[in-house]
Write a protein that holds these residues in place. Sequence first.
Motif, mmCIF file in Angstrom:
data_model
loop_
_atom_site.group_PDB
_atom_site.id
_atom_site.type_symbol
_atom_site.label_atom_id
_atom_site.label_comp_id
_atom_site.label_asym_id
_atom_site.label_seq_id
_atom_site.Cartn_x
_atom_site.Cartn_y
_atom_site.Cartn_z
ATOM 1 N N SER A 203 -9.894 44.061 80.789
ATOM 2 C CA SER A 203 -9.130 45.262 80.469
ATOM 3 C C SER A 203 -7.671 44.956 80.143
ATOM 4 C CB SER A 203 -9.211 46.261 81.636
ATOM 5 O OG SER A 203 -8.611 45.698 82.804
ATOM 6 N N VAL A 204 -7.101 43.951 80.770
ATOM 7 C CA VAL A 204 -5.686 43.635 80.530
ATOM 8 C C VAL A 204 -5.493 42.638 79.391
ATOM 9 C CG1 VAL A 204 -5.099 44.061 82.940
ATOM 10 C CG2 VAL A 204 -5.670 41.735 82.206
ATOM 11 N N MET A 205 -6.565 42.163 78.840
ATOM 12 C CA MET A 205 -6.440 41.228 77.720
ATOM 13 C C MET A 205 -6.115 41.927 76.417
ATOM 14 S SD MET A 205 -9.389 38.356 78.371
ATOM 15 C CE MET A 205 -9.237 37.816 76.699
ATOM 16 N N GLY A 206 -6.008 43.243 76.448
ATOM 17 C CA GLY A 206 -5.614 43.970 75.241
ATOM 18 C C GLY A 206 -4.224 43.598 74.763
ATOM 19 N N ALA A 207 -3.345 43.238 75.715
ATOM 20 C CA ALA A 207 -1.995 42.826 75.319
ATOM 21 C C ALA A 207 -2.034 41.548 74.493
ATOM 22 C CB ALA A 207 -1.133 42.634 76.572
ATOM 23 N N LEU A 208 -2.860 40.605 74.912
ATOM 24 C CA LEU A 208 -2.982 39.366 74.131
ATOM 25 C C LEU A 208 -3.621 39.623 72.770
ATOM 26 C CD1 LEU A 208 -4.125 36.875 76.930
ATOM 27 C CD2 LEU A 208 -1.826 37.228 76.009
ATOM 28 N N SER A 209 -4.544 40.541 72.726
ATOM 29 C CA SER A 209 -5.173 40.871 71.444
ATOM 30 C C SER A 209 -4.172 41.518 70.498
ATOM 31 C CB SER A 209 -6.365 41.797 71.672
ATOM 32 O OG SER A 209 -7.335 41.177 72.486
ATOM 33 N N SER A 210 -3.288 42.358 71.043
ATOM 34 C CA SER A 210 -2.250 42.965 70.213
ATOM 35 C C SER A 210 -1.300 41.909 69.653
ATOM 36 C CB SER A 210 -1.478 44.003 71.040
ATOM 37 O OG SER A 210 -0.410 44.530 70.295
ATOM 38 N N THR A 211 -0.923 40.960 70.492
ATOM 39 C CA THR A 211 -0.067 39.864 70.031
ATOM 40 C C THR A 211 -0.759 39.031 68.961
ATOM 41 O OG1 THR A 211 1.009 39.758 72.190
ATOM 42 C CG2 THR A 211 1.203 37.826 70.771
ATOM 43 N N SER A 212 -2.043 38.785 69.158
ATOM 44 C CA SER A 212 -2.805 38.019 68.173
ATOM 45 C C SER A 212 -2.833 38.728 66.832
ATOM 46 C CB SER A 212 -4.221 37.775 68.687
ATOM 47 O OG SER A 212 -4.992 37.085 67.737
ATOM 48 N N SER A 213 -3.013 40.038 66.840
ATOM 49 C CA SER A 213 -3.053 40.796 65.591
ATOM 50 C C SER A 213 -1.695 40.793 64.899
ATOM 51 C CB SER A 213 -3.506 42.221 65.873
ATOM 52 O OG SER A 213 -3.478 42.995 64.699
ATOM 53 N N SER A 214 -0.628 40.956 65.670
ATOM 54 C CA SER A 214 0.711 40.996 65.084
ATOM 55 C C SER A 214 1.083 39.657 64.454
ATOM 56 C CB SER A 214 1.724 41.385 66.159
ATOM 57 O OG SER A 214 3.030 41.387 65.626
ATOM 58 N N PHE A 215 0.839 38.581 65.173
ATOM 59 C CA PHE A 215 1.160 37.257 64.630
ATOM 60 C C PHE A 215 0.242 36.893 63.465
ATOM 61 C CE2 PHE A 215 3.781 36.801 68.296
ATOM 62 C CZ PHE A 215 4.658 35.774 68.030
ATOM 63 N N GLY A 216 -0.997 37.355 63.504
ATOM 64 C CA GLY A 216 -1.893 37.083 62.384
ATOM 65 C C GLY A 216 -1.443 37.770 61.110
ATOM 66 N N ASN A 217 -0.973 39.012 61.234
ATOM 67 C CA ASN A 217 -0.465 39.712 60.046
ATOM 68 C C ASN A 217 0.805 39.068 59.516
ATOM 69 O OD1 ASN A 217 -2.566 41.574 60.249
ATOM 70 N ND2 ASN A 217 -1.366 42.981 61.523
ATOM 71 N N ALA A 218 1.686 38.631 60.405
ATOM 72 C CA ALA A 218 2.909 37.957 59.961
ATOM 73 C C ALA A 218 2.601 36.628 59.290
ATOM 74 C CB ALA A 218 3.852 37.747 61.149
ATOM 75 N N ALA A 219 1.611 35.916 59.800
ATOM 76 C CA ALA A 219 1.245 34.635 59.187
ATOM 77 C C ALA A 219 0.611 34.819 57.825
ATOM 78 C CB ALA A 219 0.291 33.876 60.107
ATOM 79 N N ALA A 220 -0.092 35.940 57.628
ATOM 80 C CA ALA A 220 -0.728 36.194 56.335
ATOM 81 C C ALA A 220 0.248 36.692 55.286
ATOM 82 C CB ALA A 220 -1.869 37.202 56.502
ATOM 83 N N SER A 221 1.436 37.107 55.688
ATOM 84 C CA SER A 221 2.428 37.606 54.741
ATOM 85 C C SER A 221 2.979 36.458 53.908
ATOM 86 C CB SER A 221 3.565 38.310 55.483
ATOM 87 O OG SER A 221 4.573 38.722 54.582
ATOM 88 N N THR A 222 3.251 36.748 52.632
ATOM 89 C CA THR A 222 3.782 35.735 51.712
ATOM 90 C C THR A 222 5.229 36.012 51.322
ATOM 91 O OG1 THR A 222 2.920 36.979 49.811
ATOM 92 C CG2 THR A 222 1.505 35.276 50.763
ATOM 93 N N ARG A 223 5.862 36.939 52.010
ATOM 94 C CA ARG A 223 7.239 37.300 51.629
ATOM 95 C C ARG A 223 8.213 36.162 51.857
ATOM 96 N NH1 ARG A 223 11.803 39.775 53.892
ATOM 97 N NH2 ARG A 223 12.927 41.080 52.392
ATOM 98 N N LEU A 224 8.003 35.413 52.917
ATOM 99 C CA LEU A 224 8.901 34.311 53.250
ATOM 100 C C LEU A 224 8.255 32.962 52.973
ATOM 101 C CD1 LEU A 224 10.362 35.606 56.628
ATOM 102 C CD2 LEU A 224 11.314 35.857 54.335
ATOM 103 N N ASP A 225 7.324 32.940 52.020
ATOM 104 C CA ASP A 225 6.620 31.689 51.759
ATOM 105 C C ASP A 225 7.532 30.630 51.167
ATOM 106 O OD1 ASP A 225 4.199 31.931 52.834
ATOM 107 O OD2 ASP A 225 3.099 32.346 50.998
ATOM 108 N N TYR A 226 8.473 31.042 50.298
ATOM 109 C CA TYR A 226 9.348 30.038 49.701
ATOM 110 C C TYR A 226 10.648 29.980 50.495
ATOM 111 C CZ TYR A 226 12.211 27.434 46.468
ATOM 112 O OH TYR A 226 13.035 26.487 45.924
ATOM 113 N N PRO A 227 10.850 28.964 51.300
ATOM 114 C CA PRO A 227 12.009 28.907 52.193
ATOM 115 C C PRO A 227 13.361 28.924 51.495
ATOM 116 C CG PRO A 227 10.325 27.337 52.871
ATOM 117 C CD PRO A 227 9.913 27.862 51.527
ATOM 118 N N PRO A 228 13.571 28.253 50.322
ATOM 119 C CA PRO A 228 14.910 28.318 49.731
ATOM 120 C C PRO A 228 15.350 29.740 49.408
ATOM 121 C CG PRO A 228 13.688 26.516 48.781
ATOM 122 C CD PRO A 228 12.719 27.273 49.626
ATOM 123 N N ALA A 229 14.415 30.575 48.922
ATOM 124 C CA ALA A 229 14.783 31.951 48.634
ATOM 125 C C ALA A 229 15.000 32.732 49.917
ATOM 126 C CB ALA A 229 13.694 32.610 47.780
#
Length: 579
Positions: free
Chosen positions: A316-342
């Motif tokens: 029941s308390v592992m929902g917090a870890l699942s929320s963190t997993s979803s948030s970091f997964g969406n951030a990792a899938a984003s391509t907005r900051l893919d090119y570091p010089p820009a």
Amino acid sequence: MAGQTINDRLLAARHSIAGQGLAKSVCKATTEEMIAPKKKHLDYLVHCTNEPNVSIPQLANLLVERTQNTNWVVVYKALITVHHLLAYGNERFTQYLASSNSTFQLNNFLDKSGVQGAAGARIGYDMSPFIRRYAKYLNEKALSYRTVAFDFCKVKRGKEEGSLRMMNAEKLLKTLPVLQAQLDALLEFDCTANDLTNGVINMCFMLLFRDLIRLFACYNDGIINLLEKYFDMNKKNCREALDLYKKFLIRMDRVGEFLKVAENVGIDKGDIPDLTKAPSSLLDALEGHLATLEGKKGSAANTPTQTASAQKNVASVMGALSSTSSSFGNAAASTRLDYPPAAAALLIDDSLRQQALAEEEAAMNQYKVHLLQGDELTGNEDLTEIINKVQSPTNAANNPFLGAGAPPGGQHAIVDLFGPAPPAGAAAPPAKASDDLLSLGNPFADMFGGHQAPQPGKVLTGDLDSSLASLANNLSINKTAAAQKPMQWNSPKNASKPGQTWSPQPMQATTGAGYRPMGPGMTLPTMPHTLPHTYHPPHYVMQQPGMAMGMPGAPMMPMAMAAPMRPAVPPQPTTNQFS
């Protein structure tokens, strides 16, 4: 620090002369300019990692060689280029770095030279610790790939098909320590917002920020999988799993500090994932289950019923870890900051941005002064208007083919070289002393006739067809006029000179009974040949008239008669006439 240094230009020229294109690209990406490596150079090197005919060992060795430079900028940019290729290049590059024994030996790196000027006298000394930590992280990144045979930043994530979510317990217990070691090396970079003072370290921070999101997303997935299997493990594995979870909680706090630095330097909050910590009751339940397995007295969970209840509470308390997993997964899938010089441009604070704008404005004013050569400016022109004004074909300062005078509107006239002649009473435009510096005049006017008056400035309009039509109309072509009589040339052969009374005579033969000298109108008989491919032309001698008159049988040729022409080539005989 603006622009490439002499060392950069000389090194690039040496590689160009030697035909070493790959070495030149590495040199261009790791110049002494205190800016991030340019995108075009990084993209080319990424493309090289995907080409089968490019030597990956050679590319890696060139980059490792640049890390041995004494200039901190070159070393830092070489490490950034390696990190960029690890993130976006072909996996062959990562495999070579992981399999080779060569690592970045920069544990004692220290740049004491600094940068010229009071403002950056200690910048090299201040950047040296970050270079040492960055090199350590890249070594750990290659080592983790060598251990687990995959890159944690590129594996699949998520509940359904995540690599660490679907991993069995035995392999998971061996994989998570490797991931923890790489994450520890990244968090040891330990920079603050005040340390991000130039484009080089800014790009380094963005690459580390990108890796952190992906590493912790995998880390969180692995911990969730570990907790789901925790109550089914034996005592030994439970002890290891509990120790891994306690380390996970410590690293979660350090990751939160890193994310705060990213937020303070200007990264948008939408690009920073949410970090939700698990409640402390989860740790208590895990410790109670391990105490039950070890048979310790006074443990709360010493019955199967209590164990099942603790397991239900953990779920029941592992929902917090699942929320963190979803948030970091969406951030990792984003391509907005893919090119570091820009993305690193977002990290520039207001003071540096204002300074850059002031320098750009000063350079623009200097550009206006030098290129416009005294033209008046309102101060509101943008760069496009200035370039158009400088490069305009109607600018007399840059176009020598423009007319000398300018109409009141300020538009210079282009001289029409093929136009009609002006009227006789037309006044020539005023000329300046600078129009003809060498006093050569107009070569085109001399070509078409120097007797014509100077042509006024006439603006050419239309395209090529209209210009050719105007040229044809201006040419004086009169088809009905009588053709001029061609010029007569007197040949020296037709002119008689005093005392010239001789004429060519054929050579007298010494053999042959029926010989007669060649006279006018006589044809040359065919001469016999013994070789069918050889032609013997007849021979003539020039005799004076007195000698010809003294010879019997040699008639005198009239003076009015022209000299005999050379006989035509006789046909070649097909058979031998003497046979």
